[in-house]
Design a protein around this motif. Structure first.
Motif, PDB file in Angstrom:
ATOM      1  N   ASP A 258       0.841  -1.198   0.000  1.00 50.16           N
ATOM      2  CA  ASP A 258       0.000   0.000   0.000  1.00 50.16           C
ATOM      3  C   ASP A 258       0.882   1.257   0.000  1.00 50.16           C
ATOM      4  OD1 ASP A 258      -2.241   1.586  -0.022  1.00 50.16           O
ATOM      5  OD2 ASP A 258      -2.481   1.568   2.166  1.00 50.16           O
TER       6      ASP A 258
ATOM      7  N   ALA B  45       2.864   4.527  -2.404  1.00 50.14           N
ATOM      8  CA  ALA B  45       2.760   5.376  -3.586  1.00 50.14           C
ATOM      9  C   ALA B  45       3.634   4.804  -4.701  1.00 50.14           C
ATOM     10  CB  ALA B  45       3.197   6.798  -3.252  1.00 50.14           C
TER      11      ALA B  45
ATOM     12  N   ARG C 136      -1.958   2.768  -6.541  1.00 50.17           N
ATOM     13  CA  ARG C 136      -0.961   2.532  -5.499  1.00 50.17           C
ATOM     14  C   ARG C 136      -0.371   1.132  -5.659  1.00 50.17           C
ATOM     15  NH1 ARG C 136      -0.740   6.123  -1.468  1.00 50.17           N
ATOM     16  NH2 ARG C 136       0.143   4.644   0.028  1.00 50.17           N
TER      17      ARG C 136
END
Length: 286
Positions: free
Chosen positions: A157, A159, A188
């Motif tokens: 999880d 960027a 993501r």
């Protein structure tokens, strides 16, 4: 008059429950179609629907298709068992997701900037990995949900950045994630170290390695775009809808991903002819 009022009240009540009944059936059918949208199960469902239509056509007394009608009749008699066998993976996934809110697309319509940014980071990471001849496998979710693929991976999880993607594929003994695939969902990085199903497509080149076979395997059952970097040749490829587009440069990769993630999401013949590579003398890929 009271008797007539009772009749009208009964009619109105019956109409109300008929509408509720129809709405429930419509909702169930909609949810089923929504869950299998973007997967091969939708094509199989279309074939089953055609069989049902043929059943009623062959039943018509004006058409003498007795053998066809007998065959389809036996088929429909066991259609529930057949459907369970064919759709077992989709049924398991649907039961796990039932009642949860699912997105209808990878990016919402008002997030075009985020879409372009994420795809650009993937392109930059693949280019950087290509320069170092580091193998990579990155699956980008579109409509079909990839939760089943991420179940056995390492949840992140995080960027989407080129530096993180690059670091995940550094082949170090202390980095066990580099052999698996990275999955990007809803803009993501959802998981790394994921294992993809190998393709069952016949007549594949013997030079095609495990990464490419795994990418084609996932592309055959979902509408995801899977980016591959070959550690042997350094070539960049993209698998989508059972097609492998090989030896792409940065601009071709960007153009292809933009086409795949466009609102239409078409995979037309011009796309195939423009990006597909059929060089028999190409070096073995892994």
């Amino acid at each position: 008059m009271a008797f007539l009022d009772d009749i009208l009240a009964g009619v109105h009540l019956g109409l109300f429950w008929a509408v509720v009944d129809f709405a429930l059936v419509f909702f169930v059918i909609y949810k089923i179609l929504h869950l299998i949208k973007g997967t091969r199960a939708l094509q199989i469902l279309g074939g089953l629907t055609l069989m049902v239509v043929m059943y009623f056509i062959s039943k018509n007394s004006l058409i003498t298709l007795e053998t066809t009608h007998w065959f389809i009749d036996k088929f429909i008699a066991n259609i529930f068992l057949i459907a369970v066998v064919i759709f077992q993976d989709d049924i398991r996934r649907a039961l796990a997701r039932f009642g949860k809110r699912t997105s209808v697309s990878f990016f919402s319509s008002n997030r075009a900037i985020e879409e372009a940014s994420v795809l650009e980071e993937v392109i930059k990471a693949c280019s950087q990995l290509q320069q170092q001849k580091l193998g990579a496998l990155i699956a980008v979710e579109r409509i079909a949900n990839l939760d089943e693929i991420t179940e056995d991976g390492v949840k992140l999880d995080a960027a989407v950045t080129k530096d993180l993607l690059f670091s995940l594929f550094i082949p170090d003994r202390q980095n066990p994630l580099h052999d698996g695939a990275v999955v990007i969902q809803k803009g993501r990085i959802s998981a790394a170290g994921c294992f993809l199903p190998l393709t069952n497509l016949p007549n594949l080149e013997k030079s095609m390695g495990t990464r490419h076979r795994a990418a084609l395997g996932l592309s055959g059952v979902t509408d995801a775009a899977i980016c591959i970097v070959s550690e042997e040749s350094g070539h960049i490829s993209i698998a989508h809808r059972d097609q492998l587009y090989r030896d792409l440069d940065t601009n071709e990769m960007r153009d292809l991903l933009q086409r795949i993630f466009s609102p239409e999401g078409r995979n037309d013949e011009s796309l195939v002819e423009r990006f597909r590579r059929n060089d028999e003398n190409e070096e073995p890929v892994t």
